[in-house]
Design a protein around this motif. Structure first.
Motif, mmCIF file in Angstrom:
data_model
loop_
_atom_site.group_PDB
_atom_site.id
_atom_site.type_symbol
_atom_site.label_atom_id
_atom_site.label_comp_id
_atom_site.label_asym_id
_atom_site.label_seq_id
_atom_site.Cartn_x
_atom_site.Cartn_y
_atom_site.Cartn_z
ATOM 1 N N ALA A 195 -34.442 37.794 116.216
ATOM 2 C CA ALA A 195 -35.425 38.861 116.420
ATOM 3 C C ALA A 195 -36.853 38.341 116.438
ATOM 4 O O ALA A 195 -37.733 38.940 117.058
ATOM 5 N N GLY A 226 -38.263 39.679 119.998
ATOM 6 C CA GLY A 226 -39.232 40.768 119.932
ATOM 7 C C GLY A 226 -40.549 40.435 120.603
ATOM 8 O O GLY A 226 -41.324 41.338 120.941
ATOM 9 N N PRO A 246 -40.815 46.653 118.272
ATOM 10 C CA PRO A 246 -39.370 46.699 118.039
ATOM 11 C C PRO A 246 -39.095 46.930 116.553
ATOM 12 O O PRO A 246 -39.910 46.594 115.693
ATOM 13 N N LEU A 247 -37.944 47.493 116.252
ATOM 14 C CA LEU A 247 -37.547 47.673 114.853
ATOM 15 C C LEU A 247 -37.137 46.357 114.211
ATOM 16 O O LEU A 247 -37.348 46.124 113.036
ATOM 17 N N GLY A 248 -36.485 45.493 115.001
ATOM 18 C CA GLY A 248 -35.933 44.248 114.455
ATOM 19 C C GLY A 248 -34.442 44.200 114.703
ATOM 20 O O GLY A 248 -33.987 44.147 115.849
ATOM 21 N N MET A 279 -30.622 45.888 114.476
ATOM 22 C CA MET A 279 -29.920 47.157 114.431
ATOM 23 C C MET A 279 -28.423 46.932 114.268
ATOM 24 O O MET A 279 -27.859 46.019 114.871
ATOM 25 N N ALA A 289 -31.364 48.945 122.711
ATOM 26 C CA ALA A 289 -31.949 48.159 121.621
ATOM 27 C C ALA A 289 -32.482 46.827 122.138
ATOM 28 O O ALA A 289 -33.609 46.423 121.820
ATOM 29 N N ASN A 344 -35.203 44.570 120.301
ATOM 30 C CA ASN A 344 -34.419 44.458 119.072
ATOM 31 C C ASN A 344 -33.248 43.511 119.266
ATOM 32 O O ASN A 344 -32.861 43.180 120.390
ATOM 33 N N THR A 345 -32.637 43.105 118.162
ATOM 34 C CA THR A 345 -31.381 42.362 118.210
ATOM 35 C C THR A 345 -30.308 43.208 117.532
ATOM 36 O O THR A 345 -30.614 44.116 116.757
ATOM 37 N N LYS A 398 -32.406 47.586 110.237
ATOM 38 C CA LYS A 398 -33.403 48.627 110.003
ATOM 39 C C LYS A 398 -32.899 50.001 110.447
ATOM 40 O O LYS A 398 -33.436 51.027 110.016
ATOM 41 N N THR A 415 -37.705 52.240 118.162
ATOM 42 C CA THR A 415 -38.910 51.430 117.943
ATOM 43 C C THR A 415 -39.675 52.011 116.759
ATOM 44 O O THR A 415 -39.329 53.069 116.229
#
Length: 487
Positions: free
Chosen positions: A58, A62, A143-145, A147, A167, A172-173, A225, A469
């Protein structure tokens, strides 16, 4: 050349490796119980490794340029097109899909992928005014990171891709856990296709394991996340509880008890055609399938007669046969569950107007008339080829029926007066409802999701960009600020 040979392992950090759990996942054809392959299951250690791999990936993914992410998503699209026939064959033999359903699943997936290819350039931030003199407020979308994605067995390819490709497109990854009944179409085929598309190692990982071995650990793990889950409401409630305790984000698309309402002025012939599709597509094993057919008493006799005529024409059997529209349920346990609700409802007064037989996982359609909303076959999500017909006297009664259950995913209402249909539809507590159509609809640019026990969050288009996100507010003080009386 077959691309899915040898993908009977875990996929972590770009490597196909044996799982370290003693549990063996047996992948079987639901129609004839033929063994397709065996996979040594993932352990909690494998899940931990996959999440840590995704976390490391990530950091760079990202920051990848949007055009590069879009290029790989488009490559993934092309890989599916190039291997469409092999994927269809796997959907037929692993998920019990008819050819019509398998082809539809591929097309829906391709639509989602094309939409997702535009996401990298749609992650818009903005600048807004401040109440403070000389200050500028900037809002960035990130990005969240990592998932965690858990997918079901009914539309395994589509419902995995829906979360995974979105994602990844947004930076994201992922770690993907498929249903044990569909490990290939639900995860391992997707990992292979992304490998072909040139996705960097670690961005997409897949772990195949029993829920009893890794399910709770997958959700509770400290790294992801967000948990995206598509499946039954009872399982979704447990996931919500586990993820909520860890303050994780959730995207939960759960069960449905969807109503199909035919009003007094409905076009009966068109309503019957729509109801046949919405009820029996993929044997009724769709979260959006019609669960209750609610028909005005003045047209009910005609509707029932024509619906039974249409049901009789549906061919049941081996989904390898291109003429078959109704294949097996995913396993015989589902047949037993449905037959139990069916018998209880008949005992309570429901009238069988067309009786189907059961043979292993193969269940022929059954049509019931004079069903009431409290009978098990109406109150419970069927997820099979049983059509309960409920008669109503007034639109208020129909609305009460539509809102009576703790579900709110999809619905349909048939009437020649569109404005009357719109008024009715707006009062149904559901995430989606369709006028003069059936309940099974999914388009990549409109919000997909439910209310009440049917889940939280929305998929597709701008709605899923919001879900997958995060935003960050950064302010800039361009000139010194007055901090009187402190300084």
């Amino acid at each position: 050349m077959a691309i899915l040979e040898g993908v009977d392992k875990q996929y972590i950090n770009g490597q196909w490796t044996e799982g370290s759990c003693e549990t063996i996942i047996e992948d079987k054809n639901p129609f004839n119980q033929e063994k397709l392959l065996s996979i040594k299951g993932a352990s909690q250690e494998d899940v931990d490794k996959a999440y840590k791999t995704a976390e490391k990936a990530a950091e760079s993914w990202g920051k990848e340029l949007p055009q590069k992410r879009a290029e790989i998503v488009n490559n993934f699209h092309d890989a599916i097109v190039d291997n469409k026939e092999e994927l269809i064959e796997w959907l037929i033999k692993e998920a019990g899909s008819s050819r019509v359903k398998a082809e539809a699943e591929i097309q829906i997936s391709l639509g989602i992928i094309k939409e997702a290819a535009s996401f990298p350039s749609r992650m818009h931030g903005y600048i807004t005014n401040s109440r403070v003199p000389h200050k500028e407020n900037r809002v960035y979308r990130r990005p969240l990171g990592v998932m965690g994605i858990i997918s079901p067995w009914n539309f395994p390819l589509n419902l995995s891709i829906r979360s995974v490709v979105t994602a990844i497109a947004l930076g994201n990854t992922v770690v993907l856990k498929p249903a044990s009944q569909t490990p290939i179409t639900g995860a391992l085929a997707i990992a292979k296709l992304f490998e072909i598309a040139g996705l960097p190692k670690g961005v997409c990982n897949a772990v195949v394991g029993k829920g009893s071995d890794i399910g709770d650990y997958f959700v509770e793990h400290e790294i992801p996340k967000l948990i995206s889950f598509t499946g039954s409401t009872p399982v979704g409630r447990n996931i919500g509880k586990l993820a909520g305790q860890k303050l994780k984000r959730m995207a939960l698309e759960l069960g449905g008890n969807n109503v199909f309402v035919a009003m007094e002025d409905a076009d009966v012939d068109q309503a019957v055609k729509a109801a046949l599709y919405g009820k029996f597509m993929h044997q009724g094993q769709i979260c959006m399938s019609i669960n209750r057919i609610v028909v005005h008493e003045s047209i009910a006799d005609e509707f029932v007669e024509k619906f039974v005529e249409g049901t009789k024409k549906l061919k049941v059997g081996n989904p390898q046969d291109k003429e078959v529209t109704i294949g097996p349920l995913i396993d015989s346990k589902q047949v037993e569950r449905i037959n139990e609700d069916l018998q209880k409802s008949i005992d309570a007064g429901a009238k069988v107007v067309f009786e189907g037989k059961s043979d292993g996982a193969l269940m022929h359609p059954t049509v019931l008339d004079h069903v009431t909303d409290d009978m098990p076959i109406a109150a419970n999500e069927i997820f099979g080829p049983v059509a309960p017909i409920i008669r109503f006297k007034s639109n208020d009664e129909a609305l009460t029926i539509a809102n009576s259950q703790d579900f709110g995913l999809s619905g349909a209402v048939h009437t020649k007066d569109v404005e009357k249909g719109l008024q009715f539809a707006s009062k149904v507590i559901t995430g989606m409802i369709h006028i003069n159509d059936q309940t099974v609809n999914d388009e990549s640019n409109v919000p997909f999701g439910g209310e009440k026990g049917s889940g939280i969050g929305r998929f597709n288009g701008d709605f899923i960009i919001e879900e997958f996100t995060r935003v960050q507010w950064i302010s800039v003080q361009h000139e010194p600020r007055d901090y009187t009386p402190f300084a």
